[in-house]
Design a protein around this motif. Structure first.
Motif, PDB file in Angstrom:
ATOM      1  N   ASP A 124       0.823  -1.213   0.000  1.00  0.00           N
ATOM      2  CA  ASP A 124       0.000   0.000   0.000  1.00  0.00           C
ATOM      3  C   ASP A 124       0.859   1.265   0.000  1.00  0.00           C
ATOM      4  OD1 ASP A 124       0.942  -0.186   2.565  1.00  0.00           O
ATOM      5  OD2 ASP A 124      -1.002  -0.027   3.557  1.00  0.00           O
ATOM      6  N   ARG A 125       2.059   1.153  -0.586  1.00  0.00           N
ATOM      7  CA  ARG A 125       2.966   2.302  -0.649  1.00  0.00           C
ATOM      8  C   ARG A 125       3.146   2.712  -2.104  1.00  0.00           C
ATOM      9  NH1 ARG A 125       6.881   1.007   4.400  1.00  0.00           N
ATOM     10  NH2 ARG A 125       5.414  -0.406   5.361  1.00  0.00           N
ATOM     11  N   MET A 158      -4.643   9.779  -6.714  1.00  0.00           N
ATOM     12  CA  MET A 158      -5.663  10.094  -5.693  1.00  0.00           C
ATOM     13  C   MET A 158      -6.832   9.100  -5.707  1.00  0.00           C
ATOM     14  SD  MET A 158      -4.724  12.669  -3.807  1.00  0.00           S
ATOM     15  CE  MET A 158      -3.080  11.957  -3.875  1.00  0.00           C
ATOM     16  N   ALA A 159      -6.913   8.290  -6.760  1.00  0.00           N
ATOM     17  CA  ALA A 159      -7.979   7.289  -6.826  1.00  0.00           C
ATOM     18  C   ALA A 159      -7.674   6.074  -5.943  1.00  0.00           C
ATOM     19  CB  ALA A 159      -8.187   6.849  -8.274  1.00  0.00           C
ATOM     20  N   TYR A 160      -6.449   5.966  -5.474  1.00  0.00           N
ATOM     21  CA  TYR A 160      -6.127   4.877  -4.536  1.00  0.00           C
ATOM     22  C   TYR A 160      -6.780   5.165  -3.188  1.00  0.00           C
ATOM     23  CZ  TYR A 160      -2.791   2.504  -7.578  1.00  0.00           C
ATOM     24  OH  TYR A 160      -2.234   1.778  -8.595  1.00  0.00           O
ATOM     25  N   PRO A 161      -6.921   4.146  -2.333  1.00  0.00           N
ATOM     26  CA  PRO A 161      -7.534   4.390  -1.019  1.00  0.00           C
ATOM     27  C   PRO A 161      -6.780   5.447  -0.214  1.00  0.00           C
ATOM     28  CG  PRO A 161      -7.403   2.034  -1.472  1.00  0.00           C
ATOM     29  CD  PRO A 161      -6.620   2.720  -2.561  1.00  0.00           C
ATOM     30  N   ASP A 162      -7.516   6.131   0.636  1.00  0.00           N
ATOM     31  CA  ASP A 162      -6.932   7.215   1.434  1.00  0.00           C
ATOM     32  C   ASP A 162      -5.753   6.758   2.286  1.00  0.00           C
ATOM     33  OD1 ASP A 162      -8.668   9.078   0.444  1.00  0.00           O
ATOM     34  OD2 ASP A 162      -9.922   9.192   2.234  1.00  0.00           O
ATOM     35  N   PHE A 164      -3.420   4.727   1.507  1.00  0.00           N
ATOM     36  CA  PHE A 164      -2.202   4.393   0.765  1.00  0.00           C
ATOM     37  C   PHE A 164      -1.135   5.461   1.025  1.00  0.00           C
ATOM     38  CE2 PHE A 164      -2.772   0.845  -2.488  1.00  0.00           C
ATOM     39  CZ  PHE A 164      -3.676   0.167  -1.681  1.00  0.00           C
ATOM     40  N   ILE A 165       0.065   4.976   1.248  1.00  0.00           N
ATOM     41  CA  ILE A 165       1.163   5.826   1.691  1.00  0.00           C
ATOM     42  C   ILE A 165       1.876   6.419   0.482  1.00  0.00           C
ATOM     43  CG2 ILE A 165       3.314   5.864   3.010  1.00  0.00           C
ATOM     44  CD1 ILE A 165       2.165   3.376   4.529  1.00  0.00           C
ATOM     45  N   ASN A 173      11.185  20.232   2.847  1.00  0.00           N
ATOM     46  CA  ASN A 173      10.685  20.774   4.122  1.00  0.00           C
ATOM     47  C   ASN A 173      10.764  19.769   5.265  1.00  0.00           C
ATOM     48  OD1 ASN A 173       9.708  23.325   2.901  1.00  0.00           O
ATOM     49  ND2 ASN A 173       8.365  21.920   1.789  1.00  0.00           N
ATOM     50  N   ASP A 174      11.698  18.841   5.189  1.00  0.00           N
ATOM     51  CA  ASP A 174      11.898  17.860   6.252  1.00  0.00           C
ATOM     52  C   ASP A 174      10.732  16.887   6.428  1.00  0.00           C
ATOM     53  OD1 ASP A 174      14.458  18.735   6.842  1.00  0.00           O
ATOM     54  OD2 ASP A 174      13.785  20.109   8.406  1.00  0.00           O
ATOM     55  N   HIS A 175       9.847  16.826   5.453  1.00  0.00           N
ATOM     56  CA  HIS A 175       8.809  15.799   5.514  1.00  0.00           C
ATOM     57  C   HIS A 175       9.308  14.550   4.821  1.00  0.00           C
ATOM     58  CE1 HIS A 175       6.088  19.427   6.110  1.00  0.00           C
ATOM     59  NE2 HIS A 175       6.139  18.764   7.252  1.00  0.00           N
ATOM     60  N   ARG A 176       8.727  13.430   5.196  1.00  0.00           N
ATOM     61  CA  ARG A 176       9.236  12.155   4.689  1.00  0.00           C
ATOM     62  C   ARG A 176       8.149  11.228   4.170  1.00  0.00           C
ATOM     63  NH1 ARG A 176      12.921  14.724   4.393  1.00  0.00           N
ATOM     64  NH2 ARG A 176      14.982  14.572   5.365  1.00  0.00           N
ATOM     65  N   VAL A 177       6.914  11.463   4.567  1.00  0.00           N
ATOM     66  CA  VAL A 177       5.861  10.525   4.194  1.00  0.00           C
ATOM     67  C   VAL A 177       4.515  11.249   4.222  1.00  0.00           C
ATOM     68  CG1 VAL A 177       5.614   9.755   6.601  1.00  0.00           C
ATOM     69  CG2 VAL A 177       4.895   8.230   4.749  1.00  0.00           C
ATOM     70  N   SER A 178       3.616  10.820   3.358  1.00  0.00           N
ATOM     71  CA  SER A 178       2.251  11.323   3.385  1.00  0.00           C
ATOM     72  C   SER A 178       1.323  10.171   3.011  1.00  0.00           C
ATOM     73  CB  SER A 178       2.087  12.507   2.433  1.00  0.00           C
ATOM     74  OG  SER A 178       0.793  13.071   2.564  1.00  0.00           O
ATOM     75  N   SER A 179       0.075  10.480   2.771  1.00  0.00           N
ATOM     76  CA  SER A 179      -0.873   9.462   2.319  1.00  0.00           C
ATOM     77  C   SER A 179      -1.805  10.108   1.312  1.00  0.00           C
ATOM     78  CB  SER A 179      -1.671   8.902   3.498  1.00  0.00           C
ATOM     79  OG  SER A 179      -2.532   9.887   4.038  1.00  0.00           O
TER      80      SER A 179
END
Lengths: 240, 240
Positions: A124-125, A158-162, A164-165, A173-179
């Motif tokens: 799911d990534r 964006m059609a994948y499930p919410d 999904f990573i 900006n020092d971020h590493r992951v979202s969904s």
């Protein structure tokens, strides 16, 4: 499953290593030239054998570390067929997969930032390259950029499930992951924009050219072989 | 593996459903009273059988949906032993596990927000409850809150690899996911703070009491059985 996320501070590039926990066959996504020692050390620590070097697209901001990794590991080079690269070992069409041990990386086309942009799904990534960044998206004002085409590719993700990573190709900006769900709620290039509004927003960005585009694109269309691209490699020295 | 993330807008609570992809045995983490219909619908859609209802702690901001879920599914109620709850079916000590199908949920104590706060690890995903929130942490000014103890629990989670994914118990800013590495880089309650600085920062927050604390804590110490806690449930009506 084994998963490592690596960061190149010079280009803010996120590189990923995925491996089967049993066979230790591995894939690396978007390696950066100059980080080969780091990448090989991680592979060694994992006891992993690199099977595929995978690119999300022909990068304009860094040169791929593929040639050095290939020389050290004999892995195969893979990217989307629409990149037009003639130097790849396994060129991917929509839905093509790469298997490593008992694991599968699923590829799907997400053009718009460049023609050949390809995203990859593993469980799911989703590795989105420059199609979706955390709170942003890839630009469309060079190479074969098209805001209209990028909009459709973003919707495809964006059609994948919410749940999904999302693992992007860069973060500044020092971020590493979202969904998928988080991007729907927070990404100003996604939330509340229809195609016309997105195209309008993208047309007003007026960004400077990436510093390395002049060497990165020619080198990357040669699968990272800067010398074959006729580039003076002394000018692209990078901490190794 | 099957993974769902659910959000209760009224209390900004994140609830998680984890299931084995083959046996479809499932665990729910931190269900919210009033969301039972939603949760049961998700379980039904997944073809899943709920085996455990798991709490990260005795919540002060919402009442657990455990009693309704238990009545509907016959699942077992589970939480950290240090909660002191006498109504649980499986009370967890450090390192205790819950198995569902071929999957394992690993529990470890992360006290500080409350005595019984417990985090759970599933593969490389950590469910942190209110110990770490995205860019924030649980408060320590009520129940058995201790900033000194919470600091140590946060470090315990930060000791996991940077790639490990953080799923908190709440989010108030439309975020849904983080990672150990991202929190190290961006969380103002973690980045650059030693224990003394953290304790000082926490002592200056001066937050209002949670609106539902008067009913939520008594109900949750009865494992969500508001009636057994002597609460007038007509006053805690919730969209169902």
């Amino acid at each position: 499953m084994i998963f490592k996320q690596l960061f190149d501070a010079d280009t803010s590039t996120l590189t990923y290593i995925l491996a089967d926990a049993v066979t230790r066959e591995a894939v690396i996504i978007d390696p950066v030239r100059g980080q080969t020692k780091r990448d090989l050390a991680v592979l060694k620590e994992l006891g992993a054998t690199l099977k595929f070097i995978v690119e999300t697209h022909v990068h304009a901001d860094h040169i791929t570390g593929a040639p050095e990794l290939k020389a050290a590991t004999n892995a195969q080079f893979s990217a989307g067929k629409a990149t037009g690269l003639v130097c790849g070992d396994v060129m991917l069409d929509e839905g093509d997969t790469l298997t490593f041990g008992g694991e599968v990386l699923y590829s799907f086309a997400t053009p718009g930032h460049t023609d050949g942009c390809t995203s990859y799904r593993w469980h799911d990534r989703i590795f989105t390259g420059d199609t979706i960044l955390i709170g942003a998206c890839g630009r469309t004002d060079f190479q074969q950029g098209s805001s209209e085409v990028l909009f459709d590719s973003i919707q495809k993700i964006m059609a994948y499930p919410d749940e999904f990573i999302i693992y992007p190709g860069h973060d500044y900006n020092d971020h590493r992951v979202s969904s998928v769900g988080q991007e729907k709620l927070t990404n100003p290039y996604i939330k509340g924009l229809d195609k016309a509004a997105f195209v309008e927003k993208m047309s007003n960005l007026k960004l400077p050219m990436p510093a390395k585009i002049g060497v990165a694109v020619p080198a990357n269309v040669h699968c990272g072989d800067a010398e074959a691209a006729g580039i003076d490699t002394s000018k692209i020295a990078h901490s190794t």
